[in-house]
Write a protein that holds these residues in place. Structure first.
Motif, PDB file in Angstrom:
ATOM      1  N   PHE A 193       0.869  -1.172   0.000  1.00 32.15           N
ATOM      2  CA  PHE A 193       0.000   0.000   0.000  1.00 32.15           C
ATOM      3  C   PHE A 193       0.901   1.214   0.000  1.00 32.15           C
ATOM      4  O   PHE A 193       1.828   1.318   0.785  1.00 32.15           O
ATOM      5  CB  PHE A 193      -1.048   0.022   1.121  1.00 32.15           C
ATOM      6  N   VAL A 194       0.635   2.121  -0.959  1.00 36.10           N
ATOM      7  CA  VAL A 194       1.522   3.250  -1.218  1.00 36.10           C
ATOM      8  C   VAL A 194       0.694   4.516  -1.371  1.00 36.10           C
ATOM      9  O   VAL A 194      -0.279   4.534  -2.124  1.00 36.10           O
ATOM     10  CB  VAL A 194       2.338   3.017  -2.516  1.00 36.10           C
ATOM     11  N   TYR A 195       1.111   5.567  -0.668  1.00 38.81           N
ATOM     12  CA  TYR A 195       0.513   6.882  -0.874  1.00 38.81           C
ATOM     13  C   TYR A 195       1.235   7.568  -2.022  1.00 38.81           C
ATOM     14  O   TYR A 195       2.448   7.485  -2.146  1.00 38.81           O
ATOM     15  CB  TYR A 195       0.632   7.746   0.388  1.00 38.81           C
ATOM     16  N   ASN A 196       0.459   8.236  -2.881  1.00 37.26           N
ATOM     17  CA  ASN A 196       1.007   8.955  -4.027  1.00 37.26           C
ATOM     18  C   ASN A 196       0.682  10.433  -3.908  1.00 37.26           C
ATOM     19  O   ASN A 196      -0.323  10.807  -3.326  1.00 37.26           O
ATOM     20  CB  ASN A 196       0.396   8.414  -5.319  1.00 37.26           C
ATOM     21  N   ASP A 197       1.529  11.255  -4.507  1.00 32.72           N
ATOM     22  CA  ASP A 197       1.290  12.690  -4.548  1.00 32.72           C
ATOM     23  C   ASP A 197       0.235  12.964  -5.612  1.00 32.72           C
ATOM     24  O   ASP A 197       0.491  12.838  -6.800  1.00 32.72           O
ATOM     25  CB  ASP A 197       2.593  13.428  -4.872  1.00 32.72           C
ATOM     26  N   GLU A 198      -0.966  13.347  -5.191  1.00 27.52           N
ATOM     27  CA  GLU A 198      -2.081  13.553  -6.118  1.00 27.52           C
ATOM     28  C   GLU A 198      -1.780  14.597  -7.182  1.00 27.52           C
ATOM     29  O   GLU A 198      -2.184  14.455  -8.320  1.00 27.52           O
ATOM     30  CB  GLU A 198      -3.335  13.975  -5.353  1.00 27.52           C
ATOM     31  N   SER A 199      -1.073  15.646  -6.838  1.00 25.34           N
ATOM     32  CA  SER A 199      -0.806  16.702  -7.806  1.00 25.34           C
ATOM     33  C   SER A 199       0.019  16.175  -8.976  1.00 25.34           C
ATOM     34  O   SER A 199      -0.136  16.613 -10.102  1.00 25.34           O
ATOM     35  CB  SER A 199      -0.089  17.877  -7.138  1.00 25.34           C
ATOM     36  N   LYS A 200       0.903  15.220  -8.738  1.00 28.05           N
ATOM     37  CA  LYS A 200       1.703  14.646  -9.815  1.00 28.05           C
ATOM     38  C   LYS A 200       0.895  13.658 -10.637  1.00 28.05           C
ATOM     39  O   LYS A 200       1.117  13.490 -11.817  1.00 28.05           O
ATOM     40  CB  LYS A 200       2.942  13.962  -9.237  1.00 28.05           C
TER      41      LYS A 200
END
Length: 94
Positions: A73-80
């Motif tokens: 499970f990985v959080y991603n930078d939404e803006s990118k």
């Protein structure tokens, strides 16, 4: 690496890599047996695994429960992920 403070709340509980419980869920963007992509208070979260099934979803309470073999499970930078002219899947599967 610069430390970045993320505002919001959420809880992740992983039980024996077979059951994942989350709070702070805002929306589910997509899901199949290998991945669940959802928006949380803390950002976009991708859950990877095998034979994944959503067994509980309550967006009013912000709760989600996934069963199957959890590999990541990985959080991603939404803006990118949502830059001009590109969808989420074109960014994830480059």
């Amino acid at each position: 690496m610069d430390a970045k403070r993320i505002e919001g709340s959420g809880k992740i509980e992983l039980l024996s890599r077979e059951e994942l419980r989350l709070t702070g869920v805002k929306d589910v963007h997509s899901f199949n047996e290998e991945a669940v992509i959802l928006e949380t208070d803390l950002g976009l979260l991708t859950i990877g695994g095998e034979d994944l099934h959503i067994v509980k979803l309550n967006l009013e309470e912000g709760e989600l429960e996934v069963k199957g073999l959890i590999n990541s499970f990985v959080y991603n930078d939404e803006s990118k992920l949502f830059s001009k002219g590109e969808g989420i899947f074109s960014k994830l599967f480059k």
